[in-house]
Design a protein around this motif. Structure first.
Motif, PDB file in Angstrom:
ATOM      1  N   THR A 401      -3.075  -7.873 -13.301  1.00  0.00           N
ATOM      2  CA  THR A 401      -4.133  -8.890 -13.236  1.00  0.00           C
ATOM      3  C   THR A 401      -4.541  -9.169 -11.795  1.00  0.00           C
ATOM      4  OG1 THR A 401      -3.091  -9.868 -15.139  1.00  0.00           O
ATOM      5  CG2 THR A 401      -4.713 -11.229 -14.018  1.00  0.00           C
ATOM      6  N   ARG A 402      -3.537  -9.310 -10.922  1.00  0.00           N
ATOM      7  CA  ARG A 402      -3.864  -9.622  -9.521  1.00  0.00           C
ATOM      8  C   ARG A 402      -4.585  -8.444  -8.864  1.00  0.00           C
ATOM      9  NH1 ARG A 402       1.423 -11.059  -9.985  1.00  0.00           N
ATOM     10  NH2 ARG A 402       2.129  -9.458  -8.542  1.00  0.00           N
ATOM     11  N   TYR A 403      -4.129  -7.266  -9.201  1.00  0.00           N
ATOM     12  CA  TYR A 403      -4.714  -6.038  -8.665  1.00  0.00           C
ATOM     13  C   TYR A 403      -6.156  -5.876  -9.149  1.00  0.00           C
ATOM     14  CZ  TYR A 403      -5.195  -0.837  -9.162  1.00  0.00           C
ATOM     15  OH  TYR A 403      -5.612   0.478  -9.175  1.00  0.00           O
ATOM     16  N   GLU A 404      -6.352  -6.127 -10.417  1.00  0.00           N
ATOM     17  CA  GLU A 404      -7.696  -5.965 -11.008  1.00  0.00           C
ATOM     18  C   GLU A 404      -8.699  -6.898 -10.334  1.00  0.00           C
ATOM     19  OE1 GLU A 404      -7.854  -7.036 -15.153  1.00  0.00           O
ATOM     20  OE2 GLU A 404      -9.575  -5.737 -15.525  1.00  0.00           O
ATOM     21  N   GLU A 405      -8.278  -8.107 -10.111  1.00  0.00           N
ATOM     22  CA  GLU A 405      -9.120  -9.118  -9.474  1.00  0.00           C
ATOM     23  C   GLU A 405      -9.615  -8.607  -8.108  1.00  0.00           C
ATOM     24  OE1 GLU A 405     -10.161 -12.128 -10.218  1.00  0.00           O
ATOM     25  OE2 GLU A 405     -10.696 -12.862  -8.210  1.00  0.00           O
ATOM     26  N   GLN A 406      -8.726  -8.012  -7.362  1.00  0.00           N
ATOM     27  CA  GLN A 406      -9.100  -7.487  -6.040  1.00  0.00           C
ATOM     28  C   GLN A 406      -9.985  -6.253  -6.176  1.00  0.00           C
ATOM     29  OE1 GLN A 406      -8.625  -9.134  -3.424  1.00  0.00           O
ATOM     30  NE2 GLN A 406      -7.073 -10.586  -4.108  1.00  0.00           N
ATOM     31  N   MET A 407      -9.637  -5.366  -7.088  1.00  0.00           N
ATOM     32  CA  MET A 407     -10.403  -4.123  -7.258  1.00  0.00           C
ATOM     33  C   MET A 407     -11.829  -4.431  -7.696  1.00  0.00           C
ATOM     34  SD  MET A 407      -8.503  -1.538  -6.423  1.00  0.00           S
ATOM     35  CE  MET A 407      -9.177  -0.031  -7.097  1.00  0.00           C
ATOM     36  N   GLU A 408     -11.985  -5.418  -8.540  1.00  0.00           N
ATOM     37  CA  GLU A 408     -13.331  -5.766  -9.018  1.00  0.00           C
ATOM     38  C   GLU A 408     -14.213  -6.230  -7.868  1.00  0.00           C
ATOM     39  OE1 GLU A 408     -14.449  -4.958 -11.768  1.00  0.00           O
ATOM     40  OE2 GLU A 408     -12.927  -5.113 -13.333  1.00  0.00           O
ATOM     41  N   HIS A 409     -13.571  -6.686  -6.777  1.00  0.00           N
ATOM     42  CA  HIS A 409     -14.345  -7.116  -5.606  1.00  0.00           C
ATOM     43  C   HIS A 409     -14.311  -6.067  -4.501  1.00  0.00           C
ATOM     44  CE1 HIS A 409     -13.797 -10.999  -7.685  1.00  0.00           C
ATOM     45  NE2 HIS A 409     -15.038 -11.150  -7.267  1.00  0.00           N
ATOM     46  N   TYR A 410     -13.934  -4.865  -4.836  1.00  0.00           N
ATOM     47  CA  TYR A 410     -13.884  -3.753  -3.872  1.00  0.00           C
ATOM     48  C   TYR A 410     -12.946  -4.066  -2.708  1.00  0.00           C
ATOM     49  CZ  TYR A 410     -18.212  -3.574  -6.453  1.00  0.00           C
ATOM     50  OH  TYR A 410     -19.126  -3.632  -7.464  1.00  0.00           O
ATOM     51  N   ALA A 411     -11.968  -4.929  -2.943  1.00  0.00           N
ATOM     52  CA  ALA A 411     -11.024  -5.298  -1.886  1.00  0.00           C
ATOM     53  C   ALA A 411      -9.804  -4.387  -2.022  1.00  0.00           C
ATOM     54  CB  ALA A 411     -10.657  -6.769  -2.011  1.00  0.00           C
ATOM     55  N   PHE A 412     -10.005  -3.128  -1.651  1.00  0.00           N
ATOM     56  CA  PHE A 412      -8.949  -2.126  -1.848  1.00  0.00           C
ATOM     57  C   PHE A 412      -7.678  -2.480  -1.089  1.00  0.00           C
ATOM     58  CE2 PHE A 412     -13.065   0.166  -2.100  1.00  0.00           C
ATOM     59  CZ  PHE A 412     -13.045   0.360  -3.470  1.00  0.00           C
ATOM     60  N   GLN A 413      -7.889  -2.957   0.125  1.00  0.00           N
ATOM     61  CA  GLN A 413      -6.742  -3.285   0.966  1.00  0.00           C
ATOM     62  C   GLN A 413      -5.892  -4.377   0.295  1.00  0.00           C
ATOM     63  OE1 GLN A 413      -7.587  -5.558   4.458  1.00  0.00           O
ATOM     64  NE2 GLN A 413      -6.254  -4.314   5.732  1.00  0.00           N
ATOM     65  N   ASN A 414      -6.555  -5.380  -0.267  1.00  0.00           N
ATOM     66  CA  ASN A 414      -5.804  -6.463  -0.916  1.00  0.00           C
ATOM     67  C   ASN A 414      -5.126  -5.987  -2.192  1.00  0.00           C
ATOM     68  OD1 ASN A 414      -6.881  -7.960   1.076  1.00  0.00           O
ATOM     69  ND2 ASN A 414      -8.297  -9.129  -0.212  1.00  0.00           N
ATOM     70  N   ALA A 415      -5.801  -5.122  -2.932  1.00  0.00           N
ATOM     71  CA  ALA A 415      -5.201  -4.612  -4.167  1.00  0.00           C
ATOM     72  C   ALA A 415      -3.916  -3.857  -3.824  1.00  0.00           C
ATOM     73  CB  ALA A 415      -6.183  -3.689  -4.888  1.00  0.00           C
TER      74      ALA A 415
END
Ligand code: MSP
Length: 649
Positions: A401-415
């Motif tokens: 869930t946390r990873y998906e949230e970041q990926m949906e915002h193109y925040a690869f580094q955060n994911a």
């Protein structure tokens, strides 16, 4: 769309200019797009991932001429040839579904139809183009858009241009585009919106010159021979022609248009967020849902470019460090929306810390312990310890869930940071539970089995979520876990791995790299093959008195005009502003080193009290200063801010 799919998803990279081999900056953009495409497939979307090459334009025509081949031969070699664009994407494990070349016949014919349609509906009209042109960027600029008289994108010199041309009524769409940018999430990151509105729309959006007559390597305007379509119009429509717009080569428009996202570098956001939507509005077509403007990969703080000679070869890096390590490094290290500084040190350190130490160790230790203590399979009898397991289990369970949230915002580094928090926690869990101590007594075996199960299950979830970034590593991890499931649903559920999981041992996923040795080897590799011999220092001249030196008048001059002297291979003729009202003429033997047009506007230094002399029948009043060593020569050039007529003291 397939029945089980969550929906369709269309993502694109910019189409790259094959004017040279691609470098790590281009690779960055394509790897990011690939990670997003793979993530969407993992989630269950039916993905169309498009990339390609933008093959027309004057620069390519010029380069081909230089190489003595046709433009088509030139681009064929860079796109299809050995170590070309397609080879690079294959090497980097890029999963594009389609590859478009703007020289593809279906695209050319479609662009002609599009141009004609915009002409017929009155949004393209004929006029005279007067302004500035930046050749490397293939961009036209108005005087007001220049920054210090130079191209606002690349900072290079622009040229005067005047010719009959077609124009697109961009100004007509200014309000609608401004509204789109300001009141929707069309363009991200948000900071780029202000840049577009303040720098381009508010100063007044002028109509755009959309045809050229000064070169021929482009899509011909079929109703007006001699004109070729401006390369950006040709290029932007690739996103639709590749799906079958105005052609019958493909037939996916209804499934995939409008695009979900165009990933583009920040310097081409203007084309994608102003010109592209305006043209689509003109054609009455739906707009893409989003344009994401990513940052640049910098080298020593500056942009990589072939002309600056500071590009990094992705082939060399992938071959030395591995494709997955390189892919991972690019997306783990730099926030996607901002610039980042590339260095070999950072690359090696990321591999050592994240991949060798944290991930690699976790996988090897866990699998090795499972095999050492239980042989092929874990036993079914396992003993959980709520207190000791809770944190790891909860972190791994919620990771998707946390990873998906970041990926949906193109925040690869955060994911990736989310994944690596869990990996660190798992490594700590090993130390806390000390399996080697549990292994000492038979009665602790059920507890030991559970500890190892929790670790293997954490490895499965992390490994699966890493698959968009490191597809081959992820597959290898699945193999080590006995062919574990890594589908999207299972990655959201802790406990999917069968209790009696059978593990498979293997070599270290990422061996540690010796930083010093590797840096030295890389330096050796990038050294020019043959050391250039230094030219000998010139012989020193006899000393002179200060009084004599003081008699030399050295003045700052600006170049007003510069041209070759007829019948002379060596001489260029300058008219110079020396601060007086009268222009000064100087002839200088530097034709072998400079093209006249490069020097117009430059600030140079001249000896201005030298007695006039005649050269090739023309008077020269002074001498331009230059630095010479061996067969190299450079004019002494000053910063533009030094006014003409200043005396050198
Ligand atoms: N042909 C146009 C795009 C047309 S799209 C309809 C073009 N080509 S390009 O080859 O010059 O650049 C393509 C992409 O590569 C751009 O998004 C650009 O930002 C990206 N990059 C080139 N160098 C880069 C870095 N050093 N760092 C990150 N991206 C870089 O523009």
């Amino acid at each position: 769309m397939c029945e089980k799919c969550k929906g369709n998803f269309y993502i694109t990279t910019p189409i790259y200019y094959p004017s040279d081999k691609l470098h790590i900056g281009h690779t960055y953009c394509t790897v990011a797009t690939d990670a997003m495409a793979r993530f969407k497939r993992l989630q269950g979307y039916n993905v169309m991932f498009l990339t390609g090459t933008d093959e027309h334009g004057q620069k390519i025509e010029d380069k081909a001429k230089e190489a003595g081949i046709t433009p088509k031969q030139f681009v064929d070699n860079i796109v299809e040839g050995p170590r070309g664009v397609k080879d690079l994407w294959k090497l980097m494990n890029i999963s594009n579904d389609r590859f478009i070349r703007t020289t593809d016949d279906y695209h050319v014919a479609a662009v002609q139809k599009i141009f004609k349609k915009m002409y017929e509906n009155g949004d393209i009209y004929k006029g005279t183009y007067k302004g500035k042109y930046c050749k490397p960027c293939e961009s036209f600029w108005t005087e007001s858009q220049l920054v210090d008289g130079k191209c606002p994108d690349c900072g290079r010199e622009v040229q005067d241009a005047e010719e009959e041309a077609y124009f697109f009524r961009l100004s007509k769409y200014a309000d609608r585009v401004q509204d789109l940018l300001e009141n929707t999430d069309f363009l991200e990151p948000r900071s780029r919106v202000n840049e577009m509105v303040n720098n381009f729309i508010k100063p007044g959006l002028e109509d755009l010159c959309v045809s050229r007559t000064s070169f021929s390597w482009g899509v011909p305007v079929d109703f007006d021979p001699g004109h070729v379509v401006y390369v950006w119009v040709d290029a932007l429509f690739n996103y639709m022609t590749a799906l079958g717009y105005m052609n019958d080569r493909h037939d996916d428009l209804k499934d995939f248009w409008p695009a979900d996202v165009h990933f583009v570098g920040k310097e081409i956001v203007r084309f994608h967020s102003i010109i592209w939507p305006a043209m689509l509005m003109s054609m009455g077509l739906p707009l893409p849902k989003k344009v994401f403007g990513h940052g640049w990969l910098l080298l020593d703080g500056g942009k990589m470019s072939k002309s600056k000679g500071n590009v990094v070869d992705p082939y060399v890096l992938a071959e030395r460090f591995g494709v997955d390590a390189l892919r991972f490094f690019l997306l783990r290290t730099f926030p996607f929306g901002s610039d980042g500084n590339f260095s070999n040190e950072a690359l090696i350190s990321t591999i050592n810390v994240d991949l060798a130490n944290d991930l690699g160790n976790l996988v090897s230790r866990t699998v090795a312990m499972a095999q050492k203590y239980f042989g092929e399979k874990l036993p079914a009898q396992q003993l959980a310890d709520e207190e000791k397991d809770a944190e790891l289990v909860s972190m791994a369970s919620g990771l998707r869930t946390r990873y998906e949230e970041q990926m949906e915002h193109y925040a690869f580094q955060n994911a990736l940071a989310e994944i690596f928090k869990v990996i660190s926690r798992a490594n700590k869990y090993i130390d806390e539970n000390a399996p080697w101590v549990l292994a000492k007594s038979e009665e602790n075996k059920p507890r030991l089995a559970r500890v190892l199960y929790n670790l293997l299950e954490t490895v499965r979830i992390c490994g699966g979520l890493l698959s968009p970034f490191m597809p081959a590593t992820s597959e290898e991890i699945a193999k080590r876990l006995g062919g574990a499931a890594m589908d999207w649903d299972s990655l959201g559920v802790f406990g999917t791995l069968p209790c009696e999981v059978a593990t498979v041992a293997g070599p270290a996923l990422f061996p540690r790299i010796d930083m010093d040795k590797e840096l030295a080897a890389l330096e050796e590799l990038t050294k020019p093959a043959v050391e250039e011999e230094e030219d000998p220092l010139p012989e020193p001249l006899p000393q002179i008195e200060f009084d004599t030196f003081e008699k030399v008048e050295m003045t700052v001059v600006k170049v007003l005009t510069c041209e070759a002297v007829k019948k002379s291979k060596k001489l260029l003729k300058f008219t110079l502003d020396d601060g007086t009202k009268e222009p000064r003429q100087i002839l200088s033997g530097i034709a072998a080193y400079y093209k006249p047009e490069e020097l117009v506007g430059k600030t140079l230094v001249a000896v201005t009290n030298l007695a006039p002399r005649k050269m090739m029948g023309q008077e020269s009043c002074g001498m331009l200063l230059s630095a010479e060593r061996g067969d190299k020569l450079q004019l002494v050039m000053l910063n533009d801010s030094v006014p003409a007529g200043s005396r050198l003291v």
